[in-house]
Design a protein around this motif. Structure first.
Motif, PDB file in Angstrom:
ATOM      1  N   ILE A   6       0.886  -1.168   0.000  1.00 38.12           N
ATOM      2  CA  ILE A   6       0.000   0.000   0.000  1.00 38.12           C
ATOM      3  C   ILE A   6       0.926   1.220   0.000  1.00 38.12           C
ATOM      4  CG2 ILE A   6      -1.811   1.252   1.250  1.00 38.12           C
ATOM      5  CD1 ILE A   6      -2.629  -1.437   2.521  1.00 38.12           C
ATOM      6  N   PRO A   7       1.077   1.907  -1.154  1.00 38.45           N
ATOM      7  CA  PRO A   7       2.095   2.947  -1.263  1.00 38.45           C
ATOM      8  C   PRO A   7       2.065   3.973  -0.119  1.00 38.45           C
ATOM      9  CG  PRO A   7       1.147   2.508  -3.409  1.00 38.45           C
ATOM     10  CD  PRO A   7       0.361   1.681  -2.429  1.00 38.45           C
ATOM     11  N   ALA A   8       0.873   4.388   0.308  1.00 38.03           N
ATOM     12  CA  ALA A   8       0.806   5.405   1.364  1.00 38.03           C
ATOM     13  C   ALA A   8       1.365   4.878   2.690  1.00 38.03           C
ATOM     14  CB  ALA A   8      -0.632   5.875   1.556  1.00 38.03           C
ATOM     15  N   LEU A   9       1.293   3.564   2.915  1.00 36.26           N
ATOM     16  CA  LEU A   9       1.830   3.007   4.169  1.00 36.26           C
ATOM     17  C   LEU A   9       3.348   2.823   4.091  1.00 36.26           C
ATOM     18  CD1 LEU A   9      -0.827   0.378   5.343  1.00 36.26           C
ATOM     19  CD2 LEU A   9      -0.624   2.799   5.923  1.00 36.26           C
ATOM     20  N   ALA A  10       3.861   2.704   2.871  1.00 42.58           N
ATOM     21  CA  ALA A  10       5.319   2.562   2.708  1.00 42.58           C
ATOM     22  C   ALA A  10       6.038   3.833   3.170  1.00 42.58           C
ATOM     23  CB  ALA A  10       5.650   2.263   1.251  1.00 42.58           C
ATOM     24  N   LYS A  11       5.291   4.945   3.199  1.00 42.48           N
ATOM     25  CA  LYS A  11       5.908   6.232   3.577  1.00 42.48           C
ATOM     26  C   LYS A  11       5.973   6.443   5.095  1.00 42.48           C
ATOM     27  CE  LYS A  11       3.175   8.983   1.210  1.00 42.48           C
ATOM     28  NZ  LYS A  11       2.500  10.045   0.506  1.00 42.48           N
ATOM     29  N   VAL A  12       5.284   5.579   5.843  1.00 44.74           N
ATOM     30  CA  VAL A  12       5.235   5.748   7.304  1.00 44.74           C
ATOM     31  C   VAL A  12       6.617   5.457   7.902  1.00 44.74           C
ATOM     32  CG1 VAL A  12       4.237   4.772   9.433  1.00 44.74           C
ATOM     33  CG2 VAL A  12       2.791   5.122   7.415  1.00 44.74           C
ATOM     34  N   ASP A  22     -11.386   9.315  11.992  1.00 42.53           N
ATOM     35  CA  ASP A  22     -11.842   9.508  10.610  1.00 42.53           C
ATOM     36  C   ASP A  22     -11.126   8.565   9.639  1.00 42.53           C
ATOM     37  OD1 ASP A  22     -13.316  10.652   8.579  1.00 42.53           O
ATOM     38  OD2 ASP A  22     -12.811  12.709   9.169  1.00 42.53           O
ATOM     39  N   TYR A  23     -11.658   8.524   8.403  1.00 42.61           N
ATOM     40  CA  TYR A  23     -10.986   7.823   7.316  1.00 42.61           C
ATOM     41  C   TYR A  23      -9.786   8.652   6.868  1.00 42.61           C
ATOM     42  CZ  TYR A  23     -15.591   5.558   6.924  1.00 42.61           C
ATOM     43  OH  TYR A  23     -16.760   4.867   7.185  1.00 42.61           O
ATOM     44  N   ASN A  24      -8.797   7.978   6.274  1.00 43.20           N
ATOM     45  CA  ASN A  24      -7.698   8.693   5.620  1.00 43.20           C
ATOM     46  C   ASN A  24      -7.819   8.398   4.130  1.00 43.20           C
ATOM     47  OD1 ASN A  24      -5.247   9.224   4.299  1.00 43.20           O
ATOM     48  ND2 ASN A  24      -4.116   9.141   6.221  1.00 43.20           N
ATOM     49  N   MET A  25      -8.315   9.386   3.384  1.00 46.82           N
ATOM     50  CA  MET A  25      -8.608   9.153   1.961  1.00 46.82           C
ATOM     51  C   MET A  25      -7.348   8.888   1.137  1.00 46.82           C
ATOM     52  SD  MET A  25     -11.586   8.640   1.381  1.00 46.82           S
ATOM     53  CE  MET A  25     -11.569   8.557  -0.405  1.00 46.82           C
ATOM     54  N   GLU A  26      -6.222   9.467   1.576  1.00 48.12           N
ATOM     55  CA  GLU A  26      -4.982   9.223   0.825  1.00 48.12           C
ATOM     56  C   GLU A  26      -4.639   7.725   0.877  1.00 48.12           C
ATOM     57  OE1 GLU A  26      -1.382  11.031   2.343  1.00 48.12           O
ATOM     58  OE2 GLU A  26      -0.223   9.914   0.842  1.00 48.12           O
ATOM     59  N   VAL A  27      -4.781   7.145   2.079  1.00 49.34           N
ATOM     60  CA  VAL A  27      -4.482   5.710   2.247  1.00 49.34           C
ATOM     61  C   VAL A  27      -5.493   4.864   1.464  1.00 49.34           C
ATOM     62  CG1 VAL A  27      -4.341   3.823   3.935  1.00 49.34           C
ATOM     63  CG2 VAL A  27      -3.326   6.054   4.464  1.00 49.34           C
ATOM     64  N   ALA A  28      -6.775   5.218   1.565  1.00 53.40           N
ATOM     65  CA  ALA A  28      -7.815   4.433   0.875  1.00 53.40           C
ATOM     66  C   ALA A  28      -7.599   4.455  -0.639  1.00 53.40           C
ATOM     67  CB  ALA A  28      -9.196   4.971   1.231  1.00 53.40           C
ATOM     68  N   LEU A  29      -7.315   5.631  -1.183  1.00 51.11           N
ATOM     69  CA  LEU A  29      -7.145   5.740  -2.644  1.00 51.11           C
ATOM     70  C   LEU A  29      -5.856   5.072  -3.095  1.00 51.11           C
ATOM     71  CD1 LEU A  29      -8.442   9.386  -3.165  1.00 51.11           C
ATOM     72  CD2 LEU A  29      -9.565   7.256  -3.883  1.00 51.11           C
ATOM     73  N   SER A  30      -4.824   5.182  -2.255  1.00 58.47           N
ATOM     74  CA  SER A  30      -3.554   4.540  -2.584  1.00 58.47           C
ATOM     75  C   SER A  30      -3.739   3.021  -2.616  1.00 58.47           C
ATOM     76  CB  SER A  30      -2.509   4.969  -1.541  1.00 58.47           C
ATOM     77  OG  SER A  30      -1.530   4.026  -1.355  1.00 58.47           O
ATOM     78  N   GLY A  83      -4.754  -2.123  -5.525  1.00 55.00           N
ATOM     79  CA  GLY A  83      -5.473  -3.229  -4.863  1.00 55.00           C
ATOM     80  C   GLY A  83      -5.862  -4.367  -5.790  1.00 55.00           C
ATOM     81  N   TYR A  84      -4.884  -4.866  -6.536  1.00 59.48           N
ATOM     82  CA  TYR A  84      -5.185  -5.888  -7.553  1.00 59.48           C
ATOM     83  C   TYR A  84      -5.750  -7.169  -6.933  1.00 59.48           C
ATOM     84  CZ  TYR A  84      -2.058  -2.679  -9.932  1.00 59.48           C
ATOM     85  OH  TYR A  84      -1.470  -1.544 -10.415  1.00 59.48           O
ATOM     86  N   PHE A  97     -15.613   1.021  -0.233  1.00 56.25           N
ATOM     87  CA  PHE A  97     -16.051   1.056   1.169  1.00 56.25           C
ATOM     88  C   PHE A  97     -15.082   0.233   2.030  1.00 56.25           C
ATOM     89  CE2 PHE A  97     -19.337  -0.493   4.459  1.00 56.25           C
ATOM     90  CZ  PHE A  97     -19.045   0.563   5.306  1.00 56.25           C
ATOM     91  N   TYR A  98     -14.686  -0.943   1.534  1.00 53.39           N
ATOM     92  CA  TYR A  98     -13.729  -1.783   2.262  1.00 53.39           C
ATOM     93  C   TYR A  98     -12.405  -1.033   2.497  1.00 53.39           C
ATOM     94  CZ  TYR A  98     -10.135  -5.316   3.005  1.00 53.39           C
ATOM     95  OH  TYR A  98      -9.053  -6.009   3.502  1.00 53.39           O
ATOM     96  N   PHE A  99     -11.878  -0.405   1.440  1.00 56.51           N
ATOM     97  CA  PHE A  99     -10.607   0.318   1.593  1.00 56.51           C
ATOM     98  C   PHE A  99     -10.758   1.491   2.560  1.00 56.51           C
ATOM     99  CE2 PHE A  99      -9.652  -1.316  -2.903  1.00 56.51           C
ATOM    100  CZ  PHE A  99      -8.894  -2.372  -2.424  1.00 56.51           C
ATOM    101  N   LYS A 100     -11.905   2.151   2.524  1.00 53.85           N
ATOM    102  CA  LYS A 100     -12.116   3.263   3.460  1.00 53.85           C
ATOM    103  C   LYS A 100     -12.159   2.740   4.902  1.00 53.85           C
ATOM    104  CE  LYS A 100     -14.341   7.132   2.582  1.00 53.85           C
ATOM    105  NZ  LYS A 100     -15.332   8.149   2.175  1.00 53.85           N
ATOM    106  N   MET A 101     -12.869   1.611   5.097  1.00 58.85           N
ATOM    107  CA  MET A 101     -12.920   1.035   6.456  1.00 58.85           C
ATOM    108  C   MET A 101     -11.504   0.746   6.965  1.00 58.85           C
ATOM    109  SD  MET A 101     -16.226  -1.467   6.702  1.00 58.85           S
ATOM    110  CE  MET A 101     -15.609  -2.729   5.658  1.00 58.85           C
ATOM    111  N   CYS A 102     -10.651   0.199   6.075  1.00 60.91           N
ATOM    112  CA  CYS A 102      -9.272  -0.135   6.470  1.00 60.91           C
ATOM    113  C   CYS A 102      -8.434   1.118   6.737  1.00 60.91           C
ATOM    114  CB  CYS A 102      -8.582  -0.957   5.374  1.00 60.91           C
ATOM    115  SG  CYS A 102      -9.230  -2.628   5.188  1.00 60.91           S
ATOM    116  N   SER A 103      -8.820   2.248   6.126  1.00 60.92           N
ATOM    117  CA  SER A 103      -7.987   3.457   6.218  1.00 60.92           C
ATOM    118  C   SER A 103      -8.216   4.251   7.508  1.00 60.92           C
ATOM    119  CB  SER A 103      -8.251   4.363   5.015  1.00 60.92           C
ATOM    120  OG  SER A 103      -9.450   5.117   5.208  1.00 60.92           O
TER     121      SER A 103
END
Ligand code: GLN
Length: 297
Positions: free
Chosen positions: A21-27, A142-150, A155-156, A181-187
């Protein structure tokens, strides 16, 4: 906790964050937080207990609680409750078992739960957040939209899972909508303090009634059983062996564990082992139940 931290420091550089998940690689991977809350309200935060992180699959516990409250035992017609022994994003069993996911904590199962919530609720995204906010007593979660969209972008595997579910008729709504919705829940982002506080609801120490969702003590007991057997995918046996508490992990590096009627504890460190579970988090909880000489066993 300081003693535990000193003992696990040799593992501080082991593993790596979830870079699929590219956005998590930056953490920043070199972070550690922990918080234990007792059922009588004592809170023990340690180090970065107040840093928010991506809760990822820990969200599946909240989603299961909502759907179990809505559907009761009928839920288990759509998703199983057997450990999978496979990775969280495996497709193998899903094909063999004709689109019925083994349990609600692997991705396939959580995607089915997301579909159920979309069918049952008028505004699933708002109501899901309202539920978590009520559990944690905090309206800023809240949701983190950057993480959800990333995650959506790369998300193949989850898209493949959703397609196979749809083919077998296990999900009703549009695949793209369910996945988003699933990705948003995870974010969703929470701190260790907020997670420990939210999970007190699953210790069965007081009646479960949050944002209109009720669960009986028996249903909570059963949710703990599913966490115990399925909460760590193909490492559920290892977590049970080392820690001896029901719990749930996420690829953001968080783990929450429950001691029924006693406490909830959350730990976070982004470096993961090969099974997608936090290296330091697993070690910290193992030492906690070893040092206190207490587990459910
Ligand atoms: N959002 C992640 C995924 O679907 C959740 C996985 C996890 O935390 N184990 O891959």
């Amino acid at each position: 906790m300081e003693d535990i931290y000193q003992e696990i420091l040799p593992f501080a550089s082991k593993g790596k964050q979830a870079d699929y998940i590219p956005a998590l690689a930056k953490v920043n991977p070199d972070q550690f937080g922990m918080c234990l809350e007792t059922v009588s309200g004592e809170v023990y935060p340690f180090r970065q207990a107040d840093t928010r992180f991506s809760i990822q699959s820990i969200t599946k516990v909240f989603a299961l609680a909502m759907s179990l409250s809505l559907k009761g035992e009928a839920l288990w017609k759509r998703v199983g409750k057997e450990p999978s022994g496979t990775s969280f994003n495996s497709l193998v069993q899903l094909e063999v078992e004709k689109g019925i996911p083994r349990n609600p904590f692997i991705n396939a199962g959580a995607i089915v739960i997301a579909d159920i919530l979309m069918t049952e609720l008028d505004d699933p995204e708002k109501e899901f957040l309202d539920f978590i906010r009520a559990l944690a007593g905090n309206d800023t979660i809240d949701y983190n939209m950057e993480v959800a969209l990333s995650e959506r972008e790369k998300g193949y595997l989850n898209a493949a899972i959703a397609n196979m579910l749809k083919y077998h008729g296990t999900i009703d709504n549009d695949i793209e909508d369910v996945l988003m919705f699933y990705f948003k829940m995870c974010s969703v982002e929470m701190t260790c303090r907020e997670l420990a506080s939210a999970f007190i609801a699953f210790t069965n120490a007081c009646p479960f009634d949050f944002a209109g969702y009720k669960l009986s003590p028996s249903q909570i007991k059963r949710m703990n059983a599913v966490m115990q057997t399925c909460g760590f995918y193909d490492e559920a046996g290892e977590f049970s062996y080392l820690v001896g508490l029901p719990g749930k992990s996420g690829v953001g590096g968080g783990i929450v564990a429950i001691y029924p009627m006693r406490y909830a504890v959350a730990v976070w460190s982004p470096r993961l082992n090969s099974k997608g579970n936090s290296v330091m988090g697993m070690k910290a909880l193992e030492l906690l139940t070893t040092a206190t000489q207490e587990s459910i066993f």
